[in-house]
Scaffold this active site. Structure first.
Site, PDB file in Angstrom:
ATOM      1  N   ASP A  66       0.826  -1.212   0.000  1.00 18.30           N
ATOM      2  CA  ASP A  66       0.000   0.000   0.000  1.00 18.30           C
ATOM      3  C   ASP A  66       0.861   1.264   0.000  1.00 18.30           C
ATOM      4  OD1 ASP A  66       0.771  -0.780   2.588  1.00 18.30           O
ATOM      5  OD2 ASP A  66      -0.825   0.359   3.532  1.00 18.30           O
ATOM      6  N   ASP A  99       0.458  -9.451   3.745  1.00 20.32           N
ATOM      7  CA  ASP A  99      -0.694  -9.338   4.646  1.00 20.32           C
ATOM      8  C   ASP A  99      -2.034  -9.423   3.908  1.00 20.32           C
ATOM      9  OD1 ASP A  99       1.162  -8.968   6.589  1.00 20.32           O
ATOM     10  OD2 ASP A  99       0.734  -6.851   6.963  1.00 20.32           O
TER      11      ASP A  99
END
Ligand SMILES: Nc1ncnc2c1ncn2[C@@H]1O[C@H](COP(=O)(O)OP(=O)(O)OP(=O)(O)O)[C@@H](O)[C@H]1O
Ligand SMILES: O=P(O)(O)OC[C@H]1O[C@](O)(CO)[C@@H](O)[C@@H]1O
Ligand SMILES: [Mg+2]
Length: 491
Positions: A190, A220
């Site tokens: 991200d 993740d």
């Protein structure tokens, strides 16, 4: 560090509530760009494929569970090769950079971008940027050819190196401009995609003919919109070894407890999937599902009950689980890594000590607890076979997109179809386990652990906060705010 958000969304609407959230194109800000026939049309491997080129109108629906009267909803541009390309093969000068934490499959993506560019489009000039974003302005580059990358998919890590922090947008774009790079492939999570977005904005501001393509990477699995991130399956598979060890240790001794801590800073996907895959896990703790230790319905009570029933138990926890309990009991300064991510305390060590203390205090039952922390072992391995195939598709889709002149996009599967997704949709939020979704219910029924939440709290809160919530199907919805409220109210 820059902030994303200055790009105007390209929205196309159609009949019956159809919306296309399109990605930018070089032609949007550079007039009269020449186009060329796609060299794939002469490639023996592809010319036999019926409808090899993607129809320009093809789009992929974000929501595929619909009702009779549902609007058609959001769509993304389908990924794949286009009839026309915006670069001639011998003018392409591409670069690849890997940023953030390691993840199985990074080398496969690097390999397949290099080979895809070369074998499909005849591109010979590909540079590797060493050491993440800061490598653009502080390190030497590596020349990447199919020969150099031939075997790298068999190794874990990234041959380019990676880093956190060090994103200086104007120095990075200066370096891109000075080197004459016109395709930038950015692999990362991200934070990396946020960085890619500001690089794209700066490139557009300078009017450069440079395509910026993001390939989402995060162990993740916390990147929204896409079905799943690469390396996730490999990590879940590798986690089984630690869980098996915890199970063997715990069942070999009276009242044995095995505690396994897995990665997952804000999202418990690895812990949830590793638990579901194993069937030896009695309790899974994730950041999204608050729990408490003492008293009726608490973790200690459940441990005692399970030990009485089975004589042993295995607890799997994500590293981000229970952080609020931990910081209540151990006041410590908030620390951050160079990218600004919060550095977490070791919840596995903490909870192991809490469990030991509890049972030694209560004197009702002697326990033996083994704590296993395979954190880096599950992400430093090479990717498994299915992740390798997935990485190949991601890399090839990114190459087709950049060659077709698309830019400012992240590539990824949406409901099984590879798509080009605008950066702003990828960076607007993090994907989390929805604990009112069926998947978490499946986990609860598989481990038979308490939810540590009162169902009336969830129902009441859903009524109050999200009258039209679709949390039950959890399909990439945007219901996190309502969910966060549920969580905070039940803490
Ligand atoms: N808002 C931002 N603007 C520009 N660059 C950013 C931003 N956030 C993070 N970056 C840069 O992106 C790179 C990677 O970020 P980060 O360390 O958060 O990892 P990530 O990409 O989120 O991967 P993961 O969390 O999966 O390890 C770093 O070099 C960081 O400086
Ligand atoms: O120790 P590092 O390299 O910063 O990485 C650890 C973090 O990276 C991640 O794998 C991805 O964000 C997290 O789960 C973990 O907290
Ligand atoms: Mg991240």
């Amino acid at each position: 560090m820059g902030t994303a958000g200055n790009v105007q969304p390209k929205i196309v609407t159609g009949d019956a509530g159809y919306v296309l959230e399109d990605v930018p194109h070089l032609a949007d800000y550079i007039p009269d760009l020449p186009t060329y026939p796609n060299p794939l049309q002469d490639n023996a491997a592809y010319s036999v494929v019926k409808q090899y080129f993607v129809n320009d109108d093809d789009s992929v629906a974000q929501k595929i569970v619909v009702h009779k009267s549902s609007p058609r909803g959001t769509h993304f541009r389908r990924a794949g090769p286009r009839q026309k390309v915006y670069f001639e093969s011998d003018e392409v000068h591409a670069c690849i950079v890997t940023c953030g934490g390691l993840c199985p499959g990074l080398n496969t993506v690097i390999r397949e971008i290099v080979c895809g560019l070369n074998h499909m489009y005849g591109v010979n000039r590909v540079l590797g940027i060493a050491g993440g974003y800061r490598g653009f302005y502080s390190q030497n580059t590596i020349s990447l050819t199919p020969k150099v990358v031939n075997d790298i998919h068999k190794r874990g890590g990234t041959i380019l190196g990676t880093s956190r922090g060090g994103h200086d947008t104007s120095k990075i774009v200066d370096s891109i401009q000075d080197r004459g790079i016109n395709q930038v492939y950015i692999i990362g999570g991200d934070g990396t995609q946020r960085g890619a977005s500001v690089i794209f904005e700066e490139i557009q501001r300078r009017g450069l003919r440079v395509a910026v393509a993001g390939i989402p990477k995060t162990i993740d699995n916390d990147i929204p919109v896409i079905d799943k991130s690469f390396g996730f399956d490999t990590a879940v598979e590798e986690a089984q070894r630690a869980i098996n060890a915890a199970h063997v240790e715990s069942e070999s001794i009276e009242n044995g407890i095995g505690v396994v801590k897995l990665m997952g800073r804000y999202s418990g996907f690895i812990a949830m999937h590793a638990t579901l895959a194993s069937r030896d896990v009695d309790c899974c703790l994730i950041p999204e599902s608050p729990f408490y230790l003492e008293g009726p319905g608490g973790l200690f009570e459940f441990i005692e009950k399970r030990l009485k029933e089975n004589g042993h138990m295995v607890i799997v926890m994500a590293e981000g689980a229970g952080q609020e309990l931990l910081s209540e009991s151990m006041r410590s300064a908030d620390r951050q890594d160079p990218s600004g991510n919060k550095l977490l305390q070791d919840v596995g060590l903490w909870i192991s000590q809490k469990i030991r203390d509890h049972f030694s205090r209560s004197k009702r039952m002697g326990i033996t607890l083994k704590y296993i922390d395979p954190t880096y072992m599950i992400r430093a391995v090479p990717s498994n076979a299915s992740d390798n195939v997935y990485c190949t598709l991601l890399a090839q889709s990114a190459v087709h997109g950049a060659m077709a002149g698309y830019t400012g996009f992240t590539v990824g599967p949406v409901n099984g179809r590879h798509s080009y997704i605008p950066f702003y949709r990828i960076i607007e939020r993090q994907n989390k386990v929805v604990i009112t979704d069926r998947m978490w219910a499946r986990l609860l029924s598989s481990t038979n652990q308490p939810s540590f939440l009162s169902p009336t709290d969830i129902i009441e809160d859903k009524k109050e906060e999200a009258p039209q919530s679709q949390l039950l199907n959890g399909e990439n919805g945007r219901d996190d705010e309502a969910l966060e409220k549920v969580i905070s109210n039940t803490c």
